[in-house]
Design an enzyme around this catalytic site. Structure first.
Site, PDB file in Angstrom:
ATOM      1  N   ASP A 102       9.778  -2.790   0.685  1.00  0.00           N
ATOM      2  CA  ASP A 102       8.888  -1.801   1.288  1.00  0.00           C
ATOM      3  C   ASP A 102       7.451  -2.319   1.236  1.00  0.00           C
ATOM      4  O   ASP A 102       6.826  -2.343   0.179  1.00  0.00           O
ATOM      5  CB  ASP A 102       8.989  -0.457   0.570  1.00  0.00           C
ATOM      6  CG  ASP A 102       8.280   0.648   1.329  1.00  0.00           C
ATOM      7  OD1 ASP A 102       8.924   1.322   2.145  1.00  0.00           O
ATOM      8  OD2 ASP A 102       7.058   0.835   1.107  1.00  0.00           O
ATOM      9  N   GLU A 104       3.362  -2.481   1.852  1.00  0.00           N
ATOM     10  CA  GLU A 104       2.152  -1.707   2.119  1.00  0.00           C
ATOM     11  C   GLU A 104       1.189  -2.659   2.816  1.00  0.00           C
ATOM     12  O   GLU A 104       1.170  -3.862   2.525  1.00  0.00           O
ATOM     13  CB  GLU A 104       1.539  -1.148   0.837  1.00  0.00           C
ATOM     14  CG  GLU A 104       2.453  -0.189   0.083  1.00  0.00           C
ATOM     15  CD  GLU A 104       2.910   1.008   0.909  1.00  0.00           C
ATOM     16  OE1 GLU A 104       2.112   1.485   1.761  1.00  0.00           O
ATOM     17  OE2 GLU A 104       4.061   1.451   0.739  1.00  0.00           O
ATOM     18  N   ASP A 201       8.998  -2.530   8.743  1.00  0.00           N
ATOM     19  CA  ASP A 201       8.701  -3.637   7.826  1.00  0.00           C
ATOM     20  C   ASP A 201       9.122  -4.985   8.387  1.00  0.00           C
ATOM     21  O   ASP A 201       8.337  -5.950   8.377  1.00  0.00           O
ATOM     22  CB  ASP A 201       9.393  -3.406   6.473  1.00  0.00           C
ATOM     23  CG  ASP A 201       8.953  -2.128   5.803  1.00  0.00           C
ATOM     24  OD1 ASP A 201       8.081  -2.174   4.921  1.00  0.00           O
ATOM     25  OD2 ASP A 201       9.481  -1.056   6.179  1.00  0.00           O
ATOM     26  N   HIS A 259       4.000   6.018  -0.924  1.00  0.00           N
ATOM     27  CA  HIS A 259       3.243   4.912  -0.331  1.00  0.00           C
ATOM     28  C   HIS A 259       2.794   3.870  -1.352  1.00  0.00           C
ATOM     29  O   HIS A 259       1.952   3.037  -1.041  1.00  0.00           O
ATOM     30  CB  HIS A 259       2.050   5.413   0.480  1.00  0.00           C
ATOM     31  CG  HIS A 259       2.447   6.312   1.616  1.00  0.00           C
ATOM     32  ND1 HIS A 259       3.191   5.871   2.681  1.00  0.00           N
ATOM     33  CD2 HIS A 259       2.236   7.644   1.821  1.00  0.00           C
ATOM     34  CE1 HIS A 259       3.414   6.888   3.508  1.00  0.00           C
ATOM     35  NE2 HIS A 259       2.846   7.963   3.008  1.00  0.00           N
ATOM     36  N   ASP A 264       8.275   3.163  -3.770  1.00  0.00           N
ATOM     37  CA  ASP A 264       9.137   3.457  -2.617  1.00  0.00           C
ATOM     38  C   ASP A 264      10.451   2.686  -2.711  1.00  0.00           C
ATOM     39  O   ASP A 264      11.518   3.208  -2.380  1.00  0.00           O
ATOM     40  CB  ASP A 264       8.419   3.111  -1.306  1.00  0.00           C
ATOM     41  CG  ASP A 264       7.353   4.142  -0.935  1.00  0.00           C
ATOM     42  OD1 ASP A 264       7.265   5.189  -1.616  1.00  0.00           O
ATOM     43  OD2 ASP A 264       6.595   3.890   0.024  1.00  0.00           O
TER      44      ASP A 264
END
Length: 289
Positions: A102, A104, A201, A259, A264
């Site tokens: 995941d 960011e 992603d 987030h 996550d």
């Protein structure tokens, strides 16, 4: 008819044959009849009962019970630390490992372009136990927009000091490859697949940034499971709010901060484990590049 179960490199299979007891022993001399005592997953109950009745007179009292610990040790020697009860609670998955990811990325309102990955976490999830076995986690130095916006910090919890001086995306991708090799994930006999909450992603973010920087995208990033699609297949409803809706639908407590990339990933792993307990078999959802 005599039944036995055999431990192989990546899991447990059960077989039926007419062979005698003496020919069902493994190299250590421990008969695989031990699994008759444990009641292995997916073993037909009528055959299990008949097999126990046929075999019990051939062993002294208590011998079959003693095999349970032997079986657990044999599983552990093949990389499975879970108990037989835990092992039998999951249906066989198609993959040895799930790689939960995941990202960011830099962001603002209105959105900045190009976005750059600033957190790169991966959890290695055992496909048999659905437990986390290893973690890769690095922060990444953005180069096009090196200064994080207040919106980005508020959303992700990532402050400027967490990315300043960190490796570039190219360096992080090299370390991912080293980690994959160390974990045995590059072995052609090992089946693994990435899992993400959505397609963004690996369909948009990583290939888009790599294209911008002139970097190649490793083949293992080109197929994945979209957890939202898997959840909708399993539960019959689309999780509009992503992880929050999936946790709510499965009565799970949300882990950590929304987030946060690593948090996550932990939520994704927990949702996968819960769906697997319910008998769901995960399949690739992405289309070939």
């Amino acid at each position: 008819m005599f039944c036995y179960i055999e431990v192989q490199q990546w899991g447990v299979i059960w077989c039926l044959d007419n062979m005698s007891l003496s020919s069902v022993s493994d190299a250590s001399g421990c008969s695989m009849i031990a699994f008759l005592h444990t009641g292995a997953a997916k073993f037909p109950q009528n055959l299990l009962s008949r097999s126990r009745q046929a075999v019990s007179p051939l062993f002294p009292a208590g011998v079959l019970k003693g095999f349970s610990s032997i079986v657990s040790r044999k599983l552990a020697s093949h990389g499975f630390g879970a108990s037989m009860a835990a092992m039998s609670s999951f249906p066989p998955q198609r993959y040895h490992y799930f790689l939960v990811l995941d990202f960011e990325a830099t962001c603002d309102k209105p959105q900045i372009h190009p976005q750059e990955i600033i957190e790169f976490p991966i959890l290695k999830l055992n496909g048999r136990t659905m437990e986390i076995e290893s973690t890769f986690h690095m922060y990444v130095q953005p180069v096009v927009h090196p200064q994080l916006t207040p919106f980005c910090t508020e959303l992700t919890g990532i402050i400027q000091g967490m990315v300043d001086g960190q490796p570039s995306l190219q360096q992080v991708l090299e370390r991912v490859d080293e980690w994959m090799a160390k974990e045995g994930l590059l072995d052609p006999s090992v089946k693994s697949i990435f899992v993400t909450c959505g397609d963004w992603d690996l369909k948009v973010m990583l290939p888009g940034q790599c294209q911008y920087l002139g970097l190649p995208v490793a083949d293992y990033f080109k197929q994945w499971i979209n957890l939202k699609k898997a959840y909708s297949f399993a539960m019959g409803s689309w999780p509009k709010n992503g992880l929050l809706d999936m946790n709510k639908g499965l009565n799970l407590q949300h882990i950590g901060r929304p987030h946060s990339g690593i948090d996550d990933c932990k939520n994704i792993a927990n949702i996968m484990k819960t769906l697997a307990h319910r008998g769901f078999i995960f399949k690739q959802t992405s289309k070939p590049f």
